[in-house]
Write an enzyme that holds these catalytic residues in place. Sequence first.
Site, PDB file in Angstrom:
ATOM      1  N   GLU A   6      -7.867  -9.126   9.773  1.00 36.77           N
ATOM      2  CA  GLU A   6      -9.059  -9.206   8.928  1.00 36.77           C
ATOM      3  C   GLU A   6      -9.550 -10.653   8.815  1.00 36.77           C
ATOM      4  O   GLU A   6      -8.862 -11.584   9.240  1.00 36.77           O
ATOM      5  CB  GLU A   6      -8.747  -8.658   7.533  1.00 36.77           C
ATOM      6  CG  GLU A   6      -7.580  -9.376   6.882  1.00 36.77           C
ATOM      7  CD  GLU A   6      -7.770  -9.571   5.394  1.00 36.77           C
ATOM      8  OE1 GLU A   6      -8.888  -9.901   4.969  1.00 36.77           O
ATOM      9  OE2 GLU A   6      -6.770  -9.414   4.672  1.00 36.77           O
ATOM     10  N   LYS A  53      -0.694  -7.510  -3.659  1.00 38.92           N
ATOM     11  CA  LYS A  53      -0.648  -8.842  -4.275  1.00 38.92           C
ATOM     12  C   LYS A  53      -0.147  -8.718  -5.711  1.00 38.92           C
ATOM     13  O   LYS A  53      -0.588  -7.846  -6.452  1.00 38.92           O
ATOM     14  CB  LYS A  53      -2.034  -9.482  -4.254  1.00 38.92           C
ATOM     15  CG  LYS A  53      -2.536  -9.765  -2.860  1.00 38.92           C
ATOM     16  CD  LYS A  53      -3.801 -10.602  -2.905  1.00 38.92           C
ATOM     17  CE  LYS A  53      -4.556 -10.495  -1.604  1.00 38.92           C
ATOM     18  NZ  LYS A  53      -5.246  -9.178  -1.465  1.00 38.92           N
TER      19      LYS A  53
HETATM   20  N1  PSU Z   1      -4.372 -10.799   2.082  1.00 37.02           N
HETATM   21  C1  PSU Z   1      -4.270 -12.147   1.859  1.00 37.02           C
HETATM   22  N2  PSU Z   1      -5.369 -12.786   1.365  1.00 37.02           N
HETATM   23  C2  PSU Z   1      -6.551 -12.120   1.088  1.00 37.02           C
HETATM   24  C3  PSU Z   1      -6.642 -10.719   1.340  1.00 37.02           C
HETATM   25  C4  PSU Z   1      -5.515 -10.107   1.838  1.00 37.02           C
HETATM   26  O1  PSU Z   1      -3.211 -12.756   2.100  1.00 37.02           O
HETATM   27  O2  PSU Z   1      -7.527 -12.755   0.657  1.00 37.02           O
HETATM   28  C5  PSU Z   1      -7.954  -9.986   1.025  1.00 37.02           C
HETATM   29  C6  PSU Z   1      -8.096  -8.718   1.871  1.00 37.02           C
HETATM   30  O3  PSU Z   1      -9.285  -8.810   2.619  1.00 37.02           O
HETATM   31  C7  PSU Z   1      -8.174  -7.596   0.848  1.00 37.02           C
HETATM   32  C8  PSU Z   1      -8.834  -8.298  -0.301  1.00 37.02           C
HETATM   33  O4  PSU Z   1      -8.908  -6.496   1.332  1.00 37.02           O
HETATM   34  O5  PSU Z   1      -8.084  -9.521  -0.332  1.00 37.02           O
HETATM   35  C9  PSU Z   1      -8.750  -7.505  -1.595  1.00 37.02           C
HETATM   36  O6  PSU Z   1      -9.879  -7.785  -2.355  1.00 37.02           O
HETATM   37  P1  PSU Z   1     -10.252  -6.853  -3.621  1.00 37.02           P
HETATM   38  O7  PSU Z   1      -9.081  -7.027  -4.547  1.00 37.02           O
HETATM   39  O8  PSU Z   1     -11.536  -7.441  -4.188  1.00 37.02           O
HETATM   40  O9  PSU Z   1     -10.430  -5.475  -3.100  1.00 37.02           O
END
Ligand code: PSU
Length: 312
Positions: free
Chosen positions: A31, A168
Amino acid sequence: MTNPSSSSLTIDYSDEVAAAKQRGAPIVALESTIITHGMPYPGNLDMARSVETIIREQGAVPATIAVIHGVLHIGLDGAELEALSTTQGAMKLSRADLADLAFAIAERRTGATTVAATMIAAARAGIRVFATGGIGGVHRGAEQSFDISADLDELARTGVIVVCAGAKAILDIPKTLEVLESRGVPVVTYDSENFPAFWSRESGLKSPLMLNSPAAIASFQRTRELLGIEGGMLVANPVPEESEIPREEMEIYITRAIDNAASEGITGKAVTPYLLDNLFRLTDGRSLETNIALVENNARLAAEIAVALAMK
Ligand code: PSU
Ligand code: MN
């Protein structure tokens, strides 16, 4: 190499990915939100490059996915990767925005793909394995904010194996696992009984499933396909011990970062990037070192799974 055949959507494959598709070689999708919104420059570029190198070393081909000036790219060349890593104001594209690609095309905008959007693009390109850092999930306080990442719905509907280091730890991990279970997404932790929490090897929760080889993961996926089960699979790969930040320690920083976000009124798509950046400051850069180590670790495992899947 541009392929305008898929109805109105133009897809630009890198030469390397186009050649790999032709000969049926294993490909690993990557990604780009992690590059534009997840890490500061130049650490983001170093990470993007090293992850691609690791995938090649395992005998697979990396396909970093992004929308550049309105065109969906599957595989970026060196110059594109470098440009993306310094792009200011790139959009953060999830399912909703990818469906509305017309906006990005008409405005010739550049956007990075989240886990959800990368899964959509990977599936469309016939790529079965995808490596990221950590998926989005149910945010703490979601009962008030309704903030649940579109990543979870995408895992339920799109047939790609997503290799991550867990959800996370800024999220509500028990609720995230509940949603994955009710949406029918298998959660497999690699070589551990404990579901990991991104910067830490443990979240305090047991993993629903455990497997300890790439071949076993490939065989599980093949069996799902034989049964006609649709949707993705989540593979959680704990960060290597030497790079982890223990859970109790990380929790102190996370609580502070969430307080900061609340007092600054951060909401919606801005929440995750804000928290990651705030944690980078609160930990004096340690959280970034761990983040890079875990993405590299995930890229290696994803490549091994892709290679195992390509073997008949
Ligand atoms: N993994 C990481 N750093 C990131 C992400 C994933 O180590 O920044 C990103 C991915 O693109 C994931 C997003 O889809 O964080 C999640 O965002 P949200 O919580 O707004 O859905
Ligand atoms: Mn969100």
